[in-house]
Design an enzyme around this catalytic site. Structure first.
Site, PDB file in Angstrom:
ATOM      1  N   LYS A 111      -2.331   6.987 146.410  1.00  0.00           N
ATOM      2  CA  LYS A 111      -2.657   6.839 144.978  1.00  0.00           C
ATOM      3  C   LYS A 111      -1.411   7.075 144.138  1.00  0.00           C
ATOM      4  O   LYS A 111      -1.181   6.381 143.149  1.00  0.00           O
ATOM      5  CB  LYS A 111      -3.761   7.821 144.571  1.00  0.00           C
ATOM      6  CG  LYS A 111      -5.122   7.478 145.156  1.00  0.00           C
ATOM      7  CD  LYS A 111      -5.915   6.562 144.241  1.00  0.00           C
ATOM      8  CE  LYS A 111      -7.020   5.797 144.953  1.00  0.00           C
ATOM      9  NZ  LYS A 111      -8.078   6.652 145.507  1.00  0.00           N
ATOM     10  N   LYS A 194      -8.673  -2.560 155.097  1.00  0.00           N
ATOM     11  CA  LYS A 194      -9.959  -1.970 154.716  1.00  0.00           C
ATOM     12  C   LYS A 194     -10.575  -2.703 153.538  1.00  0.00           C
ATOM     13  O   LYS A 194      -9.849  -3.168 152.648  1.00  0.00           O
ATOM     14  CB  LYS A 194      -9.662  -0.504 154.388  1.00  0.00           C
ATOM     15  CG  LYS A 194     -10.601   0.170 153.463  1.00  0.00           C
ATOM     16  CD  LYS A 194     -10.165   1.560 153.068  1.00  0.00           C
ATOM     17  CE  LYS A 194     -10.888   1.903 151.779  1.00  0.00           C
ATOM     18  NZ  LYS A 194     -10.613   3.143 151.184  1.00  0.00           N
ATOM     19  N   LYS A 197     -12.501  -1.417 146.727  1.00  0.00           N
ATOM     20  CA  LYS A 197     -12.472  -1.950 145.364  1.00  0.00           C
ATOM     21  C   LYS A 197     -11.046  -2.212 144.905  1.00  0.00           C
ATOM     22  O   LYS A 197     -10.758  -3.242 144.329  1.00  0.00           O
ATOM     23  CB  LYS A 197     -13.170  -0.977 144.405  1.00  0.00           C
ATOM     24  CG  LYS A 197     -14.654  -1.291 144.295  1.00  0.00           C
ATOM     25  CD  LYS A 197     -15.419  -0.161 143.650  1.00  0.00           C
ATOM     26  CE  LYS A 197     -15.908   0.808 144.694  1.00  0.00           C
ATOM     27  NZ  LYS A 197     -16.868   1.792 144.258  1.00  0.00           N
TER      28      LYS A 197
HETATM   29  P1  TYM Z   1     -15.659   6.152 147.590  1.00  0.00           P
HETATM   30  O1  TYM Z   1     -16.355   5.912 146.315  1.00  0.00           O
HETATM   31  O2  TYM Z   1     -14.274   5.681 147.753  1.00  0.00           O
HETATM   32  O3  TYM Z   1     -16.454   5.551 148.800  1.00  0.00           O
HETATM   33  C1  TYM Z   1     -17.791   5.925 149.003  1.00  0.00           C
HETATM   34  C2  TYM Z   1     -18.158   5.928 150.461  1.00  0.00           C
HETATM   35  O4  TYM Z   1     -17.957   4.643 151.030  1.00  0.00           O
HETATM   36  C3  TYM Z   1     -17.159   4.759 152.191  1.00  0.00           C
HETATM   37  N1  TYM Z   1     -16.311   3.560 152.293  1.00  0.00           N
HETATM   38  C4  TYM Z   1     -16.095   2.918 153.443  1.00  0.00           C
HETATM   39  N2  TYM Z   1     -16.555   3.136 154.689  1.00  0.00           N
HETATM   40  C5  TYM Z   1     -16.164   2.279 155.649  1.00  0.00           C
HETATM   41  N3  TYM Z   1     -15.361   1.217 155.421  1.00  0.00           N
HETATM   42  C6  TYM Z   1     -14.868   0.961 154.191  1.00  0.00           C
HETATM   43  N4  TYM Z   1     -14.105  -0.100 153.988  1.00  0.00           N
HETATM   44  C7  TYM Z   1     -15.230   1.832 153.130  1.00  0.00           C
HETATM   45  N5  TYM Z   1     -14.950   1.888 151.802  1.00  0.00           N
HETATM   46  C8  TYM Z   1     -15.615   2.957 151.313  1.00  0.00           C
HETATM   47  C9  TYM Z   1     -16.326   5.999 151.976  1.00  0.00           C
HETATM   48  O5  TYM Z   1     -15.893   6.533 153.208  1.00  0.00           O
HETATM   49  C10 TYM Z   1     -17.303   6.901 151.276  1.00  0.00           C
HETATM   50  O6  TYM Z   1     -18.132   7.563 152.201  1.00  0.00           O
HETATM   51  N6  TYM Z   1     -14.255  10.866 147.947  1.00  0.00           N
HETATM   52  C11 TYM Z   1     -15.427  10.021 148.012  1.00  0.00           C
HETATM   53  C12 TYM Z   1     -16.492  10.407 147.003  1.00  0.00           C
HETATM   54  C13 TYM Z   1     -16.909  11.821 147.079  1.00  0.00           C
HETATM   55  C14 TYM Z   1     -17.605  12.453 148.153  1.00  0.00           C
HETATM   56  C15 TYM Z   1     -17.756  13.819 147.759  1.00  0.00           C
HETATM   57  C16 TYM Z   1     -18.095  12.030 149.372  1.00  0.00           C
HETATM   58  C17 TYM Z   1     -16.689  12.759 146.141  1.00  0.00           C
HETATM   59  N7  TYM Z   1     -17.210  13.949 146.535  1.00  0.00           N
HETATM   60  C18 TYM Z   1     -18.412  14.728 148.578  1.00  0.00           C
HETATM   61  C19 TYM Z   1     -18.727  12.948 150.199  1.00  0.00           C
HETATM   62  C20 TYM Z   1     -18.888  14.270 149.788  1.00  0.00           C
HETATM   63  C21 TYM Z   1     -14.956   8.607 147.754  1.00  0.00           C
HETATM   64  O7  TYM Z   1     -13.863   8.352 147.318  1.00  0.00           O
HETATM   65  O8  TYM Z   1     -15.817   7.700 147.952  1.00  0.00           O
END
Ligand code: TYM
Length: 328
Positions: A111, A194, A197
């Protein structure tokens, strides 16, 4: 019953990475665990400081959660910013996190590279806020995709460190949960590692059949198999990852054999993936339309979810204050 928590940032619509990496596990777990799922709107400020209509963005994810099959009676859904207790735990946990270890987190480094003019402290302490989300409910399991492995390692570190410093066994070390036992990474179909977004290569749960087919048919490939039984290059393995996830075993074996005897036509493989993906997405899409139109219902679910989450977080925070020595 073991506690489970997980969340997704409201920075757009849910895509197949979110669905297969996380939401599918949420739906599976709600029957067997004490679950809570949330919308991580604070986390989105680390990359989107002026998030626009953040409440509407949260509703979008909420409608999509429901459309995927999360039942708020089994698994309350809440918005992160409705549970202010999280911030207090975030503060305590941050007191024991070190600059060096936070700077070493890969997602922070990525990031920081992507937004060099906005390497903010929120970005640096992103894993601590995530740890607070999890530990405030003393959750044992967290359904996430492969990209969250390092953040989960940090959450375990926060738990361990708190327990060690105060000489308690208060926080369990939360474990990653994957619905098929193995960490899932949904690839991008543009040849990038991957689906995400910020990568701009997503297939969304809102996409109609035509859009899905178009995106799949455009997937990057190569000139085709040349030597029998050769290993597959990454872009081709990416297509087989989709096949493994959305198609049945027999279909997978059929295309696998075609690859192995060098008779595979990528057009056929893509058509199959597109058709099977549409079968998964179409019913969800219909439900998204239904729930999105029902703002009152969405707001009620979020309100009720927040009450449950706050009660759970308050109990933890009171205990944490007692352990550290603050007035409760
Ligand atoms: P975020 O919003 O980036 O993604 C949400 C969830 O989707 C999964 N994900 C994927 N899994 C497999 N392949 C992909 N290409 C892919 N893109 C996204 C992510 O692994 C995630 O599970 N940090 C987290 C949000 C968060 C969170 C938490 C999660 C904040 N607090 C506490 C668990 C527990 C995030 O950035 O998600």
């Amino acid at each position: 019953m073991e506690k489970v928590v997980s969340g997704i940032r409201p920075t757009g619509n849910l895509h197949l990475g979110n669905y297969f990496g996380a939401v599918k596990s949420f739906v599976k777990m709600q029957d067997d665990y004490d679950c809570m799922f949330f919308i991580a709107d604070w986390h989105s400020l680390t990359t989107h400081p002026k998030p626009g209509d953040i409440q509407q963005s949260a509703r979008t994810i909420l409608a999509e959660y429901l459309a995927c099959g999360i039942d708020p009676k089994k698994a309350p859904i809440y918005v992160q910013s409705d549970v202010r207790e999280t911030i207090e735990l975030y503060l305590y946990l941050n007191m024991n996190m070190y600059l060096g270890e936070l700077e070493r987190v890969t997602t922070f480094k990525e990031k920081a590279r992507k937004q060099p003019d906005n390497v903010n402290a929120g970005l640096l302490t992103y894993p601590t806020l995530m740890a607070a989300d999890i530990l405030q409910h003393r959750a044992a399991k967290v359904p996430v995709g492969k990209d969250q492995e390092q953040n989960m390692e940090m959450a375990r570190k926060c738990a361990r460190r708190f327990n060690n410093i105060y000489g308690v066994e208060f926080f369990p070390e939360p474990q990653n949960f994957y619905f098929s036992d193995k960490a899932i990474k949904i690839p991008g179909l543009d040849g990038s590692g991957k689906m995400g977004k910020s990568e701009g290569n997503c297939i969304y749960l809102r996409d109609d059949d035509k859009t899905i087919s178009k995106k799949v048919m455009k997937a990057v490939t190569d000139e085709g198999p040349k030597t029998p039984n050769s290993p597959r290059p990454e872009v081709i393995e990416n297509l087989f990852t989709f096949l493994r996830i959305v198609s049945d075993d027999e279909t997978y074996r059929y295309f696998d054999e075609k690859w192995n005897d060098c008779t595979l036509r990528y057009g056929d493989l893509k058509k199959q993936i597109a058709a099977d993906l549409c079968k998964v997405v179409a019913p969800i899409r219909e439900q998204i339309e239904y729930y999105s139109a029902n703002t009152d219902l969405l707001d009620r679910i979020a309100r009720e979810g927040a009450e449950v989450a706050r009660a759970s977080a308050q109990a933890t925070i009171n205990e944490v204050r007692r352990i550290i020595g603050f007035r409760v």
